[in-house]
Design a protein around this motif. Structure first.
Motif, PDB file in Angstrom:
ATOM      1  N   PHE A   1      -5.787   0.097  -3.981  1.00 46.18           N
ATOM      2  CA  PHE A   1      -7.117   0.671  -3.728  1.00 46.18           C
ATOM      3  C   PHE A   1      -7.620   0.386  -2.315  1.00 46.18           C
ATOM      4  O   PHE A   1      -8.566   1.017  -1.856  1.00 46.18           O
ATOM      5  CB  PHE A   1      -8.137   0.128  -4.728  1.00 46.18           C
ATOM      6  CG  PHE A   1      -7.757   0.312  -6.174  1.00 46.18           C
ATOM      7  CD1 PHE A   1      -7.048   1.438  -6.586  1.00 46.18           C
ATOM      8  CD2 PHE A   1      -8.105  -0.635  -7.134  1.00 46.18           C
ATOM      9  CE1 PHE A   1      -6.690   1.615  -7.916  1.00 46.18           C
ATOM     10  CE2 PHE A   1      -7.758  -0.463  -8.465  1.00 46.18           C
ATOM     11  CZ  PHE A   1      -7.051   0.660  -8.860  1.00 46.18           C
ATOM     12  N   SER A   2      -7.030  -0.622  -1.652  1.00 43.96           N
ATOM     13  CA  SER A   2      -7.476  -0.932  -0.296  1.00 43.96           C
ATOM     14  C   SER A   2      -6.541  -0.238   0.691  1.00 43.96           C
ATOM     15  O   SER A   2      -6.722   0.949   0.993  1.00 43.96           O
ATOM     16  CB  SER A   2      -7.478  -2.452  -0.112  1.00 43.96           C
ATOM     17  OG  SER A   2      -8.085  -2.796   1.092  1.00 43.96           O
ATOM     18  N   ILE A   3      -5.476  -0.931   1.084  1.00 43.48           N
ATOM     19  CA  ILE A   3      -4.567  -0.331   2.074  1.00 43.48           C
ATOM     20  C   ILE A   3      -3.914   0.942   1.536  1.00 43.48           C
ATOM     21  O   ILE A   3      -3.632   1.873   2.279  1.00 43.48           O
ATOM     22  CB  ILE A   3      -3.517  -1.375   2.531  1.00 43.48           C
ATOM     23  CG1 ILE A   3      -2.731  -0.885   3.738  1.00 43.48           C
ATOM     24  CG2 ILE A   3      -2.594  -1.796   1.406  1.00 43.48           C
ATOM     25  CD1 ILE A   3      -1.901  -1.977   4.415  1.00 43.48           C
ATOM     26  N   GLY A   4      -3.714   1.008   0.204  1.00 46.09           N
ATOM     27  CA  GLY A   4      -3.070   2.191  -0.381  1.00 46.09           C
ATOM     28  C   GLY A   4      -4.043   3.203  -0.951  1.00 46.09           C
ATOM     29  O   GLY A   4      -3.642   4.134  -1.653  1.00 46.09           O
ATOM     30  N   GLY A   5      -5.337   3.032  -0.654  1.00 49.34           N
ATOM     31  CA  GLY A   5      -6.344   3.893  -1.280  1.00 49.34           C
ATOM     32  C   GLY A   5      -6.146   5.377  -1.006  1.00 49.34           C
ATOM     33  O   GLY A   5      -6.311   6.221  -1.894  1.00 49.34           O
ATOM     34  N   ASN A   6      -5.769   5.675   0.216  1.00 49.83           N
ATOM     35  CA  ASN A   6      -5.573   7.085   0.572  1.00 49.83           C
ATOM     36  C   ASN A   6      -4.415   7.690  -0.238  1.00 49.83           C
ATOM     37  O   ASN A   6      -4.519   8.810  -0.761  1.00 49.83           O
ATOM     38  CB  ASN A   6      -5.297   7.161   2.075  1.00 49.83           C
ATOM     39  CG  ASN A   6      -4.931   8.543   2.535  1.00 49.83           C
ATOM     40  OD1 ASN A   6      -5.571   9.503   2.151  1.00 49.83           O
ATOM     41  ND2 ASN A   6      -3.900   8.657   3.338  1.00 49.83           N
ATOM     42  N   HIS A   7      -3.348   6.910  -0.380  1.00 52.12           N
ATOM     43  CA  HIS A   7      -2.206   7.417  -1.156  1.00 52.12           C
ATOM     44  C   HIS A   7      -2.583   7.593  -2.627  1.00 52.12           C
ATOM     45  O   HIS A   7      -2.096   8.489  -3.305  1.00 52.12           O
ATOM     46  CB  HIS A   7      -1.019   6.462  -1.032  1.00 52.12           C
ATOM     47  CG  HIS A   7      -0.490   6.392   0.364  1.00 52.12           C
ATOM     48  ND1 HIS A   7      -0.097   7.507   1.064  1.00 52.12           N
ATOM     49  CD2 HIS A   7      -0.310   5.338   1.196  1.00 52.12           C
ATOM     50  CE1 HIS A   7       0.309   7.147   2.270  1.00 52.12           C
ATOM     51  NE2 HIS A   7       0.179   5.848   2.375  1.00 52.12           N
TER      52      HIS A   7
ATOM     53  N   ALA B   1     -11.517 -11.332  -1.252  1.00 55.11           N
ATOM     54  CA  ALA B   1     -12.112 -10.247  -2.050  1.00 55.11           C
ATOM     55  C   ALA B   1     -11.291  -8.976  -1.890  1.00 55.11           C
ATOM     56  O   ALA B   1     -10.739  -8.701  -0.827  1.00 55.11           O
ATOM     57  CB  ALA B   1     -13.541  -9.996  -1.586  1.00 55.11           C
ATOM     58  N   SER B   2     -11.207  -8.214  -2.970  1.00 53.43           N
ATOM     59  CA  SER B   2     -10.475  -6.938  -2.957  1.00 53.43           C
ATOM     60  C   SER B   2     -11.493  -5.812  -3.173  1.00 53.43           C
ATOM     61  O   SER B   2     -12.682  -6.074  -3.378  1.00 53.43           O
ATOM     62  CB  SER B   2      -9.435  -6.936  -4.089  1.00 53.43           C
ATOM     63  OG  SER B   2     -10.037  -6.516  -5.295  1.00 53.43           O
ATOM     64  N   PRO B   3     -11.050  -4.556  -3.185  1.00 54.52           N
ATOM     65  CA  PRO B   3     -12.018  -3.465  -3.398  1.00 54.52           C
ATOM     66  C   PRO B   3     -12.745  -3.537  -4.742  1.00 54.52           C
ATOM     67  O   PRO B   3     -13.843  -3.013  -4.865  1.00 54.52           O
ATOM     68  CB  PRO B   3     -11.150  -2.205  -3.313  1.00 54.52           C
ATOM     69  CG  PRO B   3      -9.975  -2.601  -2.509  1.00 54.52           C
ATOM     70  CD  PRO B   3      -9.717  -4.039  -2.829  1.00 54.52           C
ATOM     71  N   THR B   4     -12.131  -4.173  -5.757  1.00 52.84           N
ATOM     72  CA  THR B   4     -12.803  -4.202  -7.065  1.00 52.84           C
ATOM     73  C   THR B   4     -13.561  -5.515  -7.307  1.00 52.84           C
ATOM     74  O   THR B   4     -14.027  -5.766  -8.413  1.00 52.84           O
ATOM     75  CB  THR B   4     -11.795  -3.953  -8.214  1.00 52.84           C
ATOM     76  OG1 THR B   4     -10.710  -4.861  -8.088  1.00 52.84           O
ATOM     77  CG2 THR B   4     -11.277  -2.535  -8.215  1.00 52.84           C
TER      78      THR B   4
ATOM     79  N   GLY C   1       0.787  -1.239   0.000  1.00 52.80           N
ATOM     80  CA  GLY C   1       0.000   0.000   0.000  1.00 52.80           C
ATOM     81  C   GLY C   1       0.809   1.275   0.000  1.00 52.80           C
ATOM     82  O   GLY C   1       0.247   2.364  -0.024  1.00 52.80           O
ATOM     83  N   ARG C   2       2.138   1.161   0.047  1.00 56.45           N
ATOM     84  CA  ARG C   2       2.962   2.380   0.172  1.00 56.45           C
ATOM     85  C   ARG C   2       3.829   2.641  -1.049  1.00 56.45           C
ATOM     86  O   ARG C   2       4.777   3.438  -0.975  1.00 56.45           O
ATOM     87  CB  ARG C   2       3.869   2.286   1.409  1.00 56.45           C
ATOM     88  CG  ARG C   2       3.237   2.749   2.685  1.00 56.45           C
ATOM     89  CD  ARG C   2       2.021   1.970   3.062  1.00 56.45           C
ATOM     90  NE  ARG C   2       1.623   2.185   4.445  1.00 56.45           N
ATOM     91  CZ  ARG C   2       0.858   1.357   5.120  1.00 56.45           C
ATOM     92  NH1 ARG C   2       0.384   0.254   4.553  1.00 56.45           N
ATOM     93  NH2 ARG C   2       0.526   1.623   6.359  1.00 56.45           N
TER      94      ARG C   2
END
Ligand SMILES: Cc1ncc(C[n+]2csc(CCOP(=O)(O)OP(=O)(O)O)c2C)c(N)n1
Ligand code: SF4
Length: 278
Positions: free
Chosen positions: A104-110, A138-141, A76-77
């Motif tokens: 899109f999940s852990i890195g969504g904010n970035h 499952a992932s965000p998409t 995510g980074r």
């Protein structure tokens, strides 16, 4: 005086390392690796002037398989590392790559803030709508009714994240959807993205044949729904209202200001040391 001979043009294979990918046979990520190396060769980029930054995931293994500089960072980074590198070394061509879980999940904010800053780099998300590396969650998409994961036997139950719409809303200046099964087209998109002077986002539909074997059939579903590129952000967003998720093409492209940090006068680290001296 002896003249230094010009370097020979590199072939796509020259941008590959001698590390053999551990991806499953048939994984879409192989084609993304191939398209990246083809694009770098087409642009005649010297390997020492390119850096490929990733997070963690099957897709994020990609820097190890190339011969350019690479950094396999933290889940995510990848984008903070890539943006920091580009700000510190604007002379480099910076690519950033990873999966839909990573980005899109852990890195969504970035992801949101990278779109907003519009720093000149190319972000390639290999979207397989699943967490491949950690065995198929499952992932965000992922579709709300996908029931194949034991963690979500009734499906994740929430509508999927919309990467293109979110990239447009957040301010990305070059927004593309591609398919790993169309390598030539993907290569062209990567070339254009590297040439674009801002944040380029490419969502590459890249099947995970192990945890989403039904994705093999996507080659018959993708179509050139974004054959025309819009330079109008609102119009591009309107076009997404009719999108079935499988339209390919450059949806939006516009040259817009990039974030540039203001450098205070001083001499860097020693200046900071002075400020924090006890
Ligand atoms: C901080 C942190 N949280 C969770 C993980 C576990 N983890 C590793 S890869 C991954 C998801 C990978 O999925 P994606 O980014 O979509 O890539 P793919 O493997 O599908 O290519 C997760 C949750 C981790 N390594 N680090
Ligand atoms: S688990 Fe899925 S994403 Fe990972 S290498 Fe295998 S096919 Fe590719």
């Amino acid at each position: 005086m002896n003249q230094i001979p010009p370097l020979p043009d590199l072939e796509p294979a020259d941008y590959k390392s001698d590390v053999t990918p551990v991806w499953c046979p048939g994984c879409g990520h192989y084609a993304v690796l191939s398209a990246i190396t083809k694009a770098l060769a087409e642009l005649h980029l010297a390997r020492e002037n390119v850096a490929l930054i990733s997070g963690i995931g099957c897709s994020s293994r990609i820097p190890a398989y190339t011969s350019v500089y690479g950094f396999h960072s933290i889940h995510g980074r990848a984008l903070p590392v890539a943006q920091g590198l580009k700000l510190a070394r604007p002379d480099l061509t910076v690519l950033c790559a990873g999966g839909d879980g990573d980005g899109f999940s852990i890195g969504g904010n970035h992801f949101l803030h990278a779109c907003r800053r519009n720093i000149n780099l190319t972000y390639i998300v290999m979207d397989n709508s699943v967490y491949g590396m950690t065995k198929g969650q499952a992932s965000p998409t992922t579709e709300a009714d996908w029931t194949e994961s034991k963690l979500t036997p009734e499906g994740p139950g929430v509508p999927p994240f919309q990467p293109l719409d979110i990239a447009l809303a957040a301010g990305a200046s070059h927004v593309v959807r591609a398919f790993s099964g169309k390598v030539q087209l993907l290569t062209k998109y990567i070339v254009e993205a590297i040439e674009h002077p801002g944040f380029s986002f490419i969502q590459v539909i890249s099947p995970c044949v192990t945890y989403r074997p039904e994705m093999r059939a996507l080659k018959d579903r993708v179509h050139d729904g974004f054959a025309e590129t819009s330079a109008n952000r609102l119009e591009a967003r309107r076009r997404l209202l009719d999108d079935d998720g499988y339209s390919l093409g450059v949806l939006f492209k516009s040259v817009e200001p990039s974030y540039t940090p203001c450098h205070r006068s001083g001499d860097g680290v020693s200046d900071l040391e002075r400020q924090f001296a006890l």
